[in-house]
Design a protein around this motif. Structure first.
Motif: not given
Lengths: 584, 584
Positions: A180-184, B174-181, B224-227, B553-558
């Motif tokens: 699983v991947v937690p959503s910030r 460093e850089g953008a944020r990671d998704f973690v598992v 997320l920004r548009a698109d 996914k939509n702009n809210a990452g869903r």
């Protein structure tokens, strides 16, 4: 560009030409007045020569200080070699070097970069980037690429469309464990990594994309067994408006194409066998049919005497080991020890030597006559010179034990030939299997698999007997692909979830979107998925998938090269609304 | 097989043949005695006809009850159509149906399944599987597949090897944020999903796999920004023993091939422009050069009068809008309002009409003579009939504002033609950029990018002025690819981490494996990565990447279709050694 040619390119047609090469120093022979260097890259090895008389002094100087695995660039003249090496394409020539640049020095590598290395598994995994410099590893990766390209081009030419499905999806507790991947952005909520794109490919069918494939990473958080990876690659396929027969034909075509294109092996129609038959004849749903040693069931011809072990057994079953009569007593004892190991779990093994003169000699002569043993030979198909090995006990267990013995013997006798390919369709798998632990039925394939339509009623009375339109493609004793015709009707899918112990609420929460989709006009559909890692390994004549993965994880799920997984910053945890709870 | 032909296949050559078709009911016209149905699948639409006189009564009965999006199978005779439809390949024929099976009924879909639908974005995303039935969406996905296949076949033919790199890697802050598992087997430890396979492809270069590519999913947990999508697809490439020139040539070749193969557009050598020049001429590092309106810097010709706004400005800069003199006062006021919107942030706009008779009329006539304005026209390249728009202020801001205005005007004037393709290499990017927030330099590309070798010393005295061997490929005003020559020397890499504010311990913990690898003989190397989603959208003549992703996914990452992310079971959290902490 740092080179005019690769190190696999130059030959006697290039003599007297000038060339610039780059690569790694594979080997150095320094005679003082003359230095030879084997220069290596992905494409091959070219010999360089530096000599006192013809090479500039300063170049000679640098050359004398080169070490193994230094990265260098040289320019020189292609000349004919005095002692030619007929084993490599560049073996007729060498480069008389006039310019030499060290592009990067190198520490002595922790193991030798040779086809046969002195490095153990652990050190090679830690320095996997050095391991990849070794030809066998490099060639495996290139081989994998070729197989994947052949798959893509074949399916694409057949009008299949590769569609990328999402990696950040939703956790479904059914089946194996999800990563699983937690959503910030959504506190307390999680994505899951797909165990397969199953529901998405079914939705693509509902969406009318009637021939789909994807070569895609899948993830399972399972306790790792040997040669299992937490992330693995699947050739995932689905078709609409098809029946089982269409899918078997299509992917038999793909497999035949791969065997022909990649291995140069032409194979006709693949044999088919039902699951029940495979279990009966080989004790296994993925039999290796490159060799015989089929099971002979001996209950009728062994349970009429006083041998209590057999008389009490649910199943007495044997195989004829070709030429096995030549085994020494010691070798046979070793086999008996082997089947008694906890991993196999047999209580013992009865054997019967089939002598060249037609007589028999068994370990249970006290109970059985020569005539009895002759019927054993006839049932197991044993010829003079063979050895019959017999196990007995509870059917499921004893089949699995004898199957393991059969494979072990085949290995021992060299019957598992790596350049021989024997594909087999196993069909009519059971829909459900009983799980002792949870005391309920689980889907044998997955909960979306369709029961045989004519057995829908049987589901109510004898669920364990219901067969599915499910099939596996077996190659040389390995399951390389498996699939099924899916349910495409909301009511049947709901019933199936019910049989599998889902409450309607659970079914709706987890798979509501799929059942909704079925209401809007789902076509009949089905598919198959191949394990690419294994397929590639087997086509490559090997069985260890790790050898065909660029950066594999070890049996504890760790990447020892980058040292992952690892702890993360407290601030990262905070952003994810998480606390780590470690039991002390 | 549920069909003998697809719905895009039959034409007048098939007349009088029998055919079985399957698909979805697109449209029904029921005249009682006669019913026409448009049957749709991925391949097209075929008209079915049922009539009282020729169709069996029971078939007529079923046909009369069909609804939109029902899945049906029909068998019948191909006959000539009375009123032909020249717009579709099957328009000359229809099927006189003799057998009809409803394979699945359908609820009325929540929006019309037509090229132009009545469904809004939200409902179409929730029922994406229905949206995919619509031709424009379906064709986009097939188009994407074609582009990906063309990329793979081109690179493969050039000896590139597609190597799969791992998805479960290590988090690097460093850089953008990671998704973690979270790792179940290693309490308190986490994998991270890759933001790109950057370090792995560099390790492949160290491993001698000198031409690598991969079409691969990447992940960034950004607001997320548009698109923007949290998961996106990259064509990731790397080469060893190359200089910048080799990489530009190789991937210019790929892009030219795609434009030719996919779009049928032949393009010669791509123009190149330095970053500094792009900023000066277009105010943008990814200029759309399909049209002019280049920046003219007016400081010299505007700061000699009493107009305080200009006199105080660091930069006064204008563009000539072709034919803009025809704008009404109202239209010009709208432009002024547009640049004053908070998203653009200009304080105002000065304009000057270039009349057809060669005279000028500006909004600042009080300060400038006709002669002054003539020099403005000369600097901005304005012709009679044009409109000069001038902004002023702090250089960086005003360039960005005028660039936005230029794009807006181009859109308005129809200069961004979707079937015209203007690629451009932007080279010599700065190595570092200053971050106001953290008060330190960040890597503009990434920390592995090599400074221009001749500027290594400048790093110590004026880091902001150092240029990198970094380049972007721009197509029609979009960055479609970017890359750099990498550092391949441990010492320089360590220095770079130091400049970027890493302590030696942090550098070692996060990238120790890479720096170790550099010690064992790393070749010079570099690469590039293309954003596949955007590339496909632009080649497809569009700019919205979501339209080219099967399940975005939509702009809210869903994912609103499957409703992810979602909460997971307490037992899952326990196994992962995690607690969710939600602020109340």
């Amino acid at each position: 560009m740092y080179r005019s040619h690769t190190n696999g390119q130059l030959n006697s047609t290039n003599i007297n030409q000038s060339a610039t090469l780059s690569g790694w120093v594979q080997k150095i022979r320094n005679k003082g007045f003359m230095i030879w260097v084997d220069l290596r890259d992905r494409y091959g090895i070219t010999q360089l020569i530096f000599d006192e008389e013809r090479t500039p002094k300063e170049v000679m100087e640098i050359a004398s200080k080169l070490g193994r695995e230094f990265v260098i660039q040289v320019t020189g003249k292609v000349i004919e070699r005095e002692s030619k090496n007929p084993n490599i394409p560049t073996g007729d020539i060498e480069i008389l070097v006039s310019q030499l640049t060290v592009l990067n020095a190198a520490l002595t590598p922790p193991f030798t970069i040779e086809d046969e290395t002195d490095g153990g598994e652990d050190v090679r995994m830690k320095y996997r980037y050095l391991d990849i410099r070794r030809k066998p590893v490099r060639e495996n990766l290139i081989f994998r690429h070729k197989v994947a390209m052949a798959v893509r081009n074949y399916l694409s030419a057949k009008n299949f469309v590769e569609v990328e499905t999402p990696y950040l999806i939703k956790s479904t507790p059914e089946g194996a464990r999800d990563f699983v991947v937690p959503s910030r952005m959504n506190a307390g909520q999680f994505y899951a990594l797909p165990q397969s794109p199953q529901t998405f490919k079914q939705l693509l069918m509902v969406g009318g994309m009637d021939k789909y494939f994807q070569i895609v990473k899948c993830f399972r958080d399972e306790d790792l067994r040997a040669d299992r990876q937490p992330e693995f690659t699947q050739i995932d396929c689905e078709m609409a408006f098809v029946e089982q027969e269409d899918i078997l034909n299509t992917f038999e075509g793909l497999t035949r194409h791969l065997l022909s294109e990649i291995n140069g092996v032409e194979i006709g129609e693949f044999p088919r066998m039902t699951y029940d038959e495979a279990m009966k004849r080989f004790g296994n749903d993925k039999p290796d049919i490159r060799f015989g040693m089929e099971f002979g069931e001996l209950n009728e011809v062994s349970q009429h005497k006083d041998f209590a072990v057999f008389n009490q057994a649910e199943l007495v079953v044997g195989i004829a080991v070709p030429g096995g009569n030549s085994f020494t007593r010691k070798e046979i004892d070793a086999l008996i020890d082997w089947v008694k190991r906890p991993q196999i779990g047999a209580l013992g093994m009865v054997y019967c030597r089939c002598n060249e003169d037609g007589t028999f000699k068994s370990s249970v002569d006290k109970f059985y006559t020569e005539e009895d043993l002759a019927t054993w030979a006839s049932v197991t198909g044993a010829n003079p010179g063979d050895l019959i090995c017999v196990l007995s006990g509870e059917s499921t267990k004893v089949r699995s034990q004898l199957s393991a013995l059969r494979m072990q013997l085949a290995e021992q006798l060299g019957l598992r030939k790596k350049d021989e390919f024997a594909p087999l369709w196993v069909v009519d798998f059971p829909l459900l299997e009983w799980d002792e632990e949870t005391q309920r039925y689980h889907a044998m394939h997955h909960p979306f698999t369709s029961p045989k339509p004519e057995q829908m009623e049987l589901l109510k009375t004898n669920p364990g007997a219901v067969k599915a339109n499910a099939y596996d493609l077996v190659l040389n004793g390995n399951e390389i692909g498996g699939g099924s015709i899916r349910i495409h009707d909301k009511e049947i899918q709901a019933k199936m979830f019910d049989y599998l112990g889902f409450t309607p609420e659970e079914a709706k929460a987890q798979f509501g979107f799929l059942m909704d989709a079925f209401q809007y006009g789902a076509p009949p559909h089905g598919g198959i998925a191949f394990g690419l890692d294994r397929l590639v390994a087997i086509l490559g004549g090997q069985e260890t998938i790790r050898d065909f993965i660029a950066f594999p994880k070890n049996n504890a799920g760790r990447d020892v090269m980058i040292d992952a997984p690892a702890v993360i910053d407290k601030s990262q945890l905070d952003e994810l609304h998480l606390n780590v709870v470690v039991q002390s």
